[in-house]
Design a protein around this motif. Structure first.
Motif, mmCIF file in Angstrom:
data_model
loop_
_atom_site.group_PDB
_atom_site.id
_atom_site.type_symbol
_atom_site.label_atom_id
_atom_site.label_comp_id
_atom_site.label_asym_id
_atom_site.label_seq_id
_atom_site.Cartn_x
_atom_site.Cartn_y
_atom_site.Cartn_z
ATOM 1 N N ALA A 1 51.854 38.099 41.207
ATOM 2 C CA ALA A 1 52.110 39.543 41.189
ATOM 3 C C ALA A 1 51.715 40.125 39.831
ATOM 4 O O ALA A 1 51.129 41.218 39.749
ATOM 5 N N GLY A 2 52.020 39.409 38.762
ATOM 6 C CA GLY A 2 51.611 39.867 37.438
ATOM 7 C C GLY A 2 50.105 39.811 37.258
ATOM 8 O O GLY A 2 49.491 40.717 36.674
ATOM 9 N N ILE A 39 47.829 40.083 39.583
ATOM 10 C CA ILE A 39 47.229 41.157 40.389
ATOM 11 C C ILE A 39 47.373 42.496 39.680
ATOM 12 O O ILE A 39 46.441 43.308 39.651
ATOM 13 N N ALA A 40 48.543 42.732 39.095
ATOM 14 C CA ALA A 40 48.768 44.005 38.411
ATOM 15 C C ALA A 40 47.829 44.193 37.225
ATOM 16 O O ALA A 40 47.383 45.300 36.934
ATOM 17 N N VAL A 41 47.474 43.115 36.555
ATOM 18 C CA VAL A 41 46.623 43.205 35.361
ATOM 19 C C VAL A 41 45.142 43.149 35.710
ATOM 20 O O VAL A 41 44.334 43.924 35.177
ATOM 21 N N ASP A 73 43.616 42.890 39.114
ATOM 22 C CA ASP A 73 43.161 43.470 40.377
ATOM 23 C C ASP A 73 42.007 42.678 40.984
ATOM 24 O O ASP A 73 40.941 43.216 41.270
ATOM 25 N N VAL A 108 53.860 43.615 45.236
ATOM 26 C CA VAL A 108 52.783 44.393 44.611
ATOM 27 C C VAL A 108 52.724 45.782 45.229
ATOM 28 O O VAL A 108 53.110 45.989 46.389
ATOM 29 N N ALA A 109 52.203 46.724 44.448
ATOM 30 C CA ALA A 109 52.188 48.121 44.891
ATOM 31 C C ALA A 109 51.155 48.369 45.971
ATOM 32 O O ALA A 109 51.413 49.086 46.942
ATOM 33 N N PRO A 116 47.888 43.229 48.809
ATOM 34 C CA PRO A 116 47.452 42.093 47.982
ATOM 35 C C PRO A 116 46.042 41.656 48.362
ATOM 36 O O PRO A 116 45.581 41.896 49.483
#
Length: 400
Positions: free
Chosen positions: A320-321, A323-325, A327, A357-358, A361
């Motif tokens: 999750a981290g 993906i957030a950074v 993408d 995740v927002a 995914p």
């Protein structure tokens, strides 16, 4: 080095070298190519292409390989790289296994070796690598000096200033200053040292699920945990070569398999093979290896299922981290656990990520390269380097 001073003669020689390199590079990329094809992709005239091909033939870098027929007009003579023009030795140095492969300049592997790693002893591992390299080279009918470049894949980070491996507790002794310098004597050829998971990501991009994908990460889960990051089709190393060292991600869990001073990061402690075996033991399940736990989960064993669900939770929180950074478009699961747990782990991680995740995914898939991922990445890196080295040597040893 080619001089660019001295008037028209040197300018002509420089242009000739530039044309040779362009033609050589395109044949390397295409595999086989005719004069008309080379003229089209390079923008050079057919007479210039013919001159460059003649020069490359004299330098024994390319050779005619047959005719392309089937179209209208005359059959076109095809050229290819001479496979024997260069050799790449790839080595995957792991805590449990050492793998070597020798390939020619077109990437065909001619000899392989694999045996349990002597990683517990620094001197023993260096000696093992020297012996295996000598055996591989001799079996191919070569001398050690015939190897163009050697690429070593290792855990951790190669600190080029000190010559030590950082963050590689599975290779005791390699953290000492100058330890990596011993690899220079394995074949005597130019060499490079890369993180093994980074090489696995390169291999995935060249030969696996990442082929044609500009932004993806490979997460390796096995005896250790790591990640290789590919951005815009190239490997991202970071400022100190430490990009992707996710083993030290804080997870906020109390059940790490070792103490905080054991040299392993928190994510690696709970998500690696040792972490899985420790989690099974806490549930009263006796298992000697993580593979046994995964096999139990596949059979429907409740404890095995619970351990695998916890593993999916750890991996999903870490991703999750990521993906957030970053993408990424694709996440590839590799390593021994990634391969053994396969679809069970990938599906469970994907389900967890839906709530973490927002945005939707990225795709999560299991590597198809298996234990060859690091070797294939090392070969891809080595072939690119060898192509340049053999061209530069040919230019230095003969007239343009």
């Amino acid at each position: 080095m080619v001089s660019i001073g001295g008037g028209a003669a040197n300018t002509t020689s420089l242009l000739r070298l530039i044309n040779q390199r362009a033609v050589f590079t395109e044949i390397f990329r295409l595999g086989k190519a005719s004069r008309p094809e080379l003229a089209q992709v390079t923008g050079l005239s057919k007479p210039t292409i013919s001159m460059a091909l003649a020069d490359l033939e004299r330098a024994r870098l390319v050779r005619p390989v047959g005719l392309r027929t089937g179209g209208t007009g005359r059959a076109a003579l095809l050229y290819e790289i001479r496979p024997e023009a260069g050799w790449v030795l790839a080595a995957d140095i792991g805590r449990t296994t050492v793998r070597l492969a020798l390939a020619d300049l077109v990437g065909d592997v001619v000899v392989r070796r694999q045996e349990p790693s002597a990683a517990r002893s620094y001197d023993g591992l260096v000696g093992q690598l020297e012996r295996l390299a000598a055996e591989v080279v001799a079996e191919a009918g070569l001398a050690s000096g015939d190897v163009t470049v050697t690429v070593f894949g290792t855990p951790g980070i190669h600190d080029k200033e000190s010559g030590a491996l950082r963050l590689a507790p599975g290779l005791p002794g390699w953290e000492r200053p100058g330890a990596v310098d011993a690899l220079a004597g394995v074949t005597g050829s130019p060499y490079t040292v890369e993180n093994d998971v980074d090489l696995a990501a390169v291999g995935e991009g060249a030969y696996g699920l990442g082929k044609g994908v500009s932004h993806f990460v490979l997460v390796s889960i096995g005896t250790g945990v790591g990640m290789g990051v590919m951005i815009d089709g190239g490997l991202y190393r970071g400022a100190r070569g430490a990009a992707g060292e996710i083993s030290h991600l804080p997870m906020g869990v109390p059940e790490r398999a070792d103490g905080p001073g054991a040299g392993r990061g928190e994510f690696e402690s709970v998500a690696s093979a040792d972490g899985i075996v420790a989690a099974a033991a806490r549930l009263g399940m006796t298992a000697a290896t993580a593979g046994e736990v995964v096999a139990a989960a596949r059979r429907g064993d409740p404890a095995g299922r619970e351990v695998l669900a916890a593993e999916a939770g750890h991996v999903a929180r870490a991703l999750a981290g990521v993906i957030a950074v970053l993408d990424p478009e694709l996440i590839v699961l590799g390593g021994g656990i990634g391969a053994q747990a396969g679809d069970l782990l990938a599906d469970a991680v994907a389900e967890r990520l839906e709530t973490l995740v927002a945005l939707a995914p990225p795709r999560i898939e299991v590597s198809t390269l298996g234990p060859d991922a690091v070797i294939l990445g090392a070969l891809a890196v080595g072939l690119s380097t060898a192509r340049d080295l053999v061209f530069e040597r040919a230019v230095a040893s003969g007239p343009a």
